[in-house]
Scaffold this motif. Structure first.
Motif, PDB file in Angstrom:
ATOM      1  N   SER A  26       1.087 -14.454 -22.725  1.00  0.00           N
ATOM      2  CA  SER A  26       1.914 -13.879 -23.779  1.00  0.00           C
ATOM      3  C   SER A  26       1.891 -14.717 -25.049  1.00  0.00           C
ATOM      4  CB  SER A  26       3.348 -13.719 -23.272  1.00  0.00           C
ATOM      5  OG  SER A  26       3.839 -14.965 -22.853  1.00  0.00           O
ATOM      6  N   GLN A  58       3.000 -22.832 -30.756  1.00  0.00           N
ATOM      7  CA  GLN A  58       2.980 -23.371 -32.116  1.00  0.00           C
ATOM      8  C   GLN A  58       1.617 -23.956 -32.505  1.00  0.00           C
ATOM      9  OE1 GLN A  58       5.666 -22.788 -33.976  1.00  0.00           O
ATOM     10  NE2 GLN A  58       7.305 -24.165 -33.438  1.00  0.00           N
ATOM     11  N   GLY A  60      -0.098 -23.533 -35.038  1.00  0.00           N
ATOM     12  CA  GLY A  60      -0.272 -23.837 -36.455  1.00  0.00           C
ATOM     13  C   GLY A  60       0.227 -25.197 -36.906  1.00  0.00           C
ATOM     14  N   LEU A  61       0.643 -26.062 -36.000  1.00  0.00           N
ATOM     15  CA  LEU A  61       1.160 -27.356 -36.423  1.00  0.00           C
ATOM     16  C   LEU A  61       0.101 -28.448 -36.286  1.00  0.00           C
ATOM     17  CD1 LEU A  61       4.741 -27.181 -34.911  1.00  0.00           C
ATOM     18  CD2 LEU A  61       4.108 -27.025 -37.310  1.00  0.00           C
ATOM     19  N   GLU A  91      -2.718 -13.806 -29.685  1.00  0.00           N
ATOM     20  CA  GLU A  91      -1.496 -13.524 -28.953  1.00  0.00           C
ATOM     21  C   GLU A  91      -1.488 -12.098 -28.418  1.00  0.00           C
ATOM     22  OE1 GLU A  91       1.984 -14.162 -31.307  1.00  0.00           O
ATOM     23  OE2 GLU A  91       3.343 -13.866 -29.609  1.00  0.00           O
ATOM     24  N   ARG A  92      -1.911 -11.147 -29.247  1.00  0.00           N
ATOM     25  CA  ARG A  92      -1.835  -9.740 -28.847  1.00  0.00           C
ATOM     26  C   ARG A  92      -3.162  -9.266 -28.289  1.00  0.00           C
ATOM     27  NH1 ARG A  92      -1.295  -6.160 -32.557  1.00  0.00           N
ATOM     28  NH2 ARG A  92      -2.025  -7.538 -34.188  1.00  0.00           N
ATOM     29  N   ASN A 100      -6.138 -16.974 -39.617  1.00  0.00           N
ATOM     30  CA  ASN A 100      -6.335 -18.043 -40.598  1.00  0.00           C
ATOM     31  C   ASN A 100      -6.228 -19.430 -39.986  1.00  0.00           C
ATOM     32  OD1 ASN A 100      -6.989 -16.715 -42.939  1.00  0.00           O
ATOM     33  ND2 ASN A 100      -4.839 -16.243 -43.400  1.00  0.00           N
ATOM     34  N   VAL A 101      -5.328 -19.569 -39.015  1.00  0.00           N
ATOM     35  CA  VAL A 101      -5.185 -20.884 -38.379  1.00  0.00           C
ATOM     36  C   VAL A 101      -6.513 -21.268 -37.718  1.00  0.00           C
ATOM     37  CG1 VAL A 101      -3.991 -22.176 -36.588  1.00  0.00           C
ATOM     38  CG2 VAL A 101      -2.711 -20.592 -38.013  1.00  0.00           C
ATOM     39  N   ASN A 104      -9.053 -22.256 -40.271  1.00  0.00           N
ATOM     40  CA  ASN A 104      -8.811 -23.583 -40.855  1.00  0.00           C
ATOM     41  C   ASN A 104      -9.241 -24.698 -39.912  1.00  0.00           C
ATOM     42  OD1 ASN A 104      -7.802 -22.422 -43.107  1.00  0.00           O
ATOM     43  ND2 ASN A 104      -5.665 -22.873 -42.679  1.00  0.00           N
ATOM     44  N   ASP A 187      -0.807 -29.470 -24.493  1.00  0.00           N
ATOM     45  CA  ASP A 187       0.635 -29.264 -24.612  1.00  0.00           C
ATOM     46  C   ASP A 187       1.356 -29.787 -23.377  1.00  0.00           C
ATOM     47  OD1 ASP A 187       1.755 -28.288 -26.923  1.00  0.00           O
ATOM     48  OD2 ASP A 187       1.189 -26.210 -26.538  1.00  0.00           O
TER      49      ASP A 187
ATOM     50  N   ARG B  37      11.351 -15.680 -17.876  1.00  0.00           N
ATOM     51  CA  ARG B  37      10.445 -14.540 -17.868  1.00  0.00           C
ATOM     52  C   ARG B  37       9.460 -14.735 -16.719  1.00  0.00           C
ATOM     53  NH1 ARG B  37       6.903 -12.467 -23.012  1.00  0.00           N
ATOM     54  NH2 ARG B  37       5.878 -10.728 -22.001  1.00  0.00           N
ATOM     55  N   VAL B 177       5.358 -20.353 -38.953  1.00  0.00           N
ATOM     56  CA  VAL B 177       4.319 -21.343 -38.656  1.00  0.00           C
ATOM     57  C   VAL B 177       2.992 -20.643 -38.354  1.00  0.00           C
ATOM     58  CG1 VAL B 177       3.554 -23.043 -36.950  1.00  0.00           C
ATOM     59  CG2 VAL B 177       5.836 -23.209 -37.899  1.00  0.00           C
ATOM     60  N   SER B 178       3.056 -19.553 -37.588  1.00  0.00           N
ATOM     61  CA  SER B 178       1.802 -18.872 -37.238  1.00  0.00           C
ATOM     62  C   SER B 178       1.139 -18.275 -38.474  1.00  0.00           C
ATOM     63  CB  SER B 178       2.051 -17.809 -36.171  1.00  0.00           C
ATOM     64  OG  SER B 178       2.683 -16.694 -36.754  1.00  0.00           O
ATOM     65  N   GLN B 180       1.270 -19.864 -41.302  1.00  0.00           N
ATOM     66  CA  GLN B 180       1.106 -21.061 -42.119  1.00  0.00           C
ATOM     67  C   GLN B 180       2.017 -21.066 -43.343  1.00  0.00           C
ATOM     68  OE1 GLN B 180      -3.351 -20.748 -42.220  1.00  0.00           O
ATOM     69  NE2 GLN B 180      -3.197 -22.826 -41.436  1.00  0.00           N
ATOM     70  N   TYR B 182       4.702 -22.897 -44.129  1.00  0.00           N
ATOM     71  CA  TYR B 182       5.430 -24.040 -43.584  1.00  0.00           C
ATOM     72  C   TYR B 182       6.741 -24.318 -44.296  1.00  0.00           C
ATOM     73  CZ  TYR B 182       1.035 -24.694 -41.155  1.00  0.00           C
ATOM     74  OH  TYR B 182      -0.063 -24.501 -40.372  1.00  0.00           O
ATOM     75  N   ASP B 208       7.332 -32.031 -37.225  1.00  0.00           N
ATOM     76  CA  ASP B 208       5.968 -31.503 -37.139  1.00  0.00           C
ATOM     77  C   ASP B 208       5.627 -30.660 -38.368  1.00  0.00           C
ATOM     78  OD1 ASP B 208       5.242 -32.667 -34.764  1.00  0.00           O
ATOM     79  OD2 ASP B 208       5.741 -30.942 -33.507  1.00  0.00           O
ATOM     80  N   THR B 212       2.839 -31.427 -41.282  1.00  0.00           N
ATOM     81  CA  THR B 212       1.810 -30.435 -41.594  1.00  0.00           C
ATOM     82  C   THR B 212       1.783 -30.134 -43.089  1.00  0.00           C
ATOM     83  OG1 THR B 212       2.246 -29.487 -39.425  1.00  0.00           O
ATOM     84  CG2 THR B 212       0.897 -28.189 -40.905  1.00  0.00           C
ATOM     85  N   ARG B 239       5.637 -36.840 -27.818  1.00  0.00           N
ATOM     86  CA  ARG B 239       5.239 -36.251 -29.093  1.00  0.00           C
ATOM     87  C   ARG B 239       5.804 -37.049 -30.267  1.00  0.00           C
ATOM     88  NH1 ARG B 239       3.693 -30.581 -28.362  1.00  0.00           N
ATOM     89  NH2 ARG B 239       3.958 -30.080 -26.185  1.00  0.00           N
TER      90      ARG B 239
END
Lengths: 205, 264
Positions: A26, A58, A60-61, A91-92, A100-101, A104, A187, B37, B177-178, B180, B182, B208, B212, B239
């Motif tokens: 997911s 996350q 994009g970090l 994701e989908r 874009n992430v 990059n 992660d 979930r 964030v996804s 970008q 920020y 974080d 970024t 982290r």
């Protein structure tokens, strides 16, 4: 001028990436490809010998990515392998665009390895895998062209091939054994440092 | 948020139920309480109770809660027939119920009939415009269709009314964030830190994002927030420790260049 650049992915590298995507169904996931350039000018091949599953939250970090890349480079550099590309799963299910992430991160890797390839999980092909006898990888290849944008290389060109032709059969076997539960990504490692992102146990048992 | 002890408890129970050791109902209650979930497990073990009339009758009025739980899990697993059956039972028991109406709309959503689901949600909102779950479902639906700007718009409208809903702030931050974006994500985390100043998770996420974004000022505050995470967790957050190293290095790189320029 030499021949057209090809990409060849090893079975273990391939299976790790797909299982990682299956573990986190997911969310978007990513990973990094390790290997080397061989074949000389006449028949250049990027051999993808291994892969490391990176993140499932996350994406994009920057900080976790930097930590991961530093450690991965350090470890694989000693074995003569370097970072040769990037893997991304959206994701989908019905999203087959390269985000874009991903672009990059690809650009960043390209700066250090100009033949870098970008792989995107093909959800439809993955779904059809159990029904058909498709031997080609269930991923799409993108390469960076002279205009500095990432371009999809069509399925027909077979620029991306599997090193072991039976990799998909092995993969299906792993899926039916729910092997994806055991995969550890970066992660997980950062949350619990005793978990090893190299997944040394994955293929041994 | 789920604590470590709760997680081990639920994992132990899940193992026990998986191996036929009983305790399915306790497991399902715990999953519900912790809002986890684990749809495939809920579906499997929930159905084993629902399909057994003696087990089912011991639940009393809790039976209907289980039907709802299994219906939602079934939708998540794309077992739409099971979901449909559960909803039918509930419709019969509670005719005209809004809560069952919500499930019907969710079933439309699970089928991918976006337009019909939208109509169903809108009509439910007409009856009760303050239904938080439906507002969230609509945002989730936009996200499921890849319409992230629609989801952002929906969540922002929602937050104008329900400012204290921390999960929604967090969801919004993650969408930013996804994409970008920020700066916008940083704003969300600032809100979260203000609401829960001692929760290290938000400090870490904020640090974080600041890292970024980059730039000397952001790096310096990122380092401070990593330090506060280290403080709040007693140095147990890997982290944050790595974060401090990264910031120190990046700040060093930036200021080194600057000093040289001054000398030149």
């Amino acid at each position: 001028m030499g021949g057209e650049l090809r990409y060849q992915i090893g079975q273990n590298a391939y299976i790790k990436l797909i299982l990682h995507a299956l573990k986190h169904r997911s969310s978007a996931v990513n990973g990094v490809l390790l290997g080397r350039l061989s074949g000389g000018d006449s028949n250049p091949v990027v051999e993808i010998a291994d892969s490391v599953p990176l993140f499932h939250s996350q994406i994009g970090l920057l900080p976790p990515l930097e930590i991961a890349l530093i450690q991965i480079e350090e470890y694989y550099g000693a074995q003569g392998l370097s970072i040769v590309g990037y893997f991304h799963a959206n994701e989908r299910f019905d999203d087959s665009e390269l985000g874009n992430v991903a672009k990059n991160i690809g650009d960043h890797i390209h700066r250090y390895f100009s033949q870098a390839g970008l792989l995107l999980l093909d959800n439809k092909k993955l779904e059809a895998l159990s029904k058909g006898k498709d031997r080609s990888p269930v991923i799409q290849l993108y390469t960076r062209d002279s205009s500095k944008s990432w371009k999809l290389i069509g399925d027909g060109s077979s620029r991306l091939t599997m090193k072991e032709p039976a990799a998909n059969i092995v993969l299906l076997d792993y899926i039916s054994n729910k092997k994806w539960q055991d995969i550890v990504d970066f992660d997980d490692h950062l949350d619990d440092i005793s978990k090893d992102w190299l997944n040394p146990e994955l293929f041994s048992s | 948020m789920v604590s470590k002890t709760e997680e081990t408890q639920v994992n132990r129970l899940e193992n026990q139920v998986d191996n036929g050791g009983g305790g399915a109902w306790e497991y399902l209650c715990l999953v519900r309480k912790l809002k986890l979930r684990r749809s495939d497990k809920v579906l499997k073990h929930g159905l084993s109770i629902l399909n057994d009339s003696t087990k089912r009758s011991t639940l009393g009025s809790e039976e209907w809660t289980l039907y709802e739980q299994v219906a939602i899990a079934a939708m998540d697993c794309q077992c739409l027939d099971v979901a449909k059956d559960c909803i039918k039972v509930l419709q019969k028991k509670f005719p005209g119920s809004k809560r069952v109406g919500r499930l019907e709309a969710m079933l439309l959503e699970a089928k991918g009939s976006w337009a019909e689901a939208e109509i169903a949600y809108s009509s439910l909102l007409e009856d009760n415009s303050m239904d938080q779950v439906i507002h969230k479902r609509r945002a989730a639906m936009a996200k499921a269709q890849g319409n992230l700007s629609g989801a952002i718009e929906g969540l922002n409208k929602y937050l104008e009314i329900f400012m204290a809903d921390l999960d929604v702030w967090r969801e919004l931050a993650e969408i930013y964030v996804s994409l970008q974006m920020y700066k916008q994500a940083a704003f969300c985390y600032e809100e979260l830190i203000l609401s829960q100043p001692t929760n290290p998770v938000y400090h870490l996420a904020y640090a974080d994002v600041l890292y970024t974004l980059g730039g000397l000022e952001n790096l310096q505050s990122a380092k401070k927030y990593y330090a506060s995470v280290t403080d709040l967790t007693g140095g147990k957050n890997t982290r944050a420790l790595f974060g401090i190293c990264l910031c120190t290095f990046a700040i060093g790189q930036l200021t080194k260049g600057r000093n040289k320029e001054e000398k030149d």
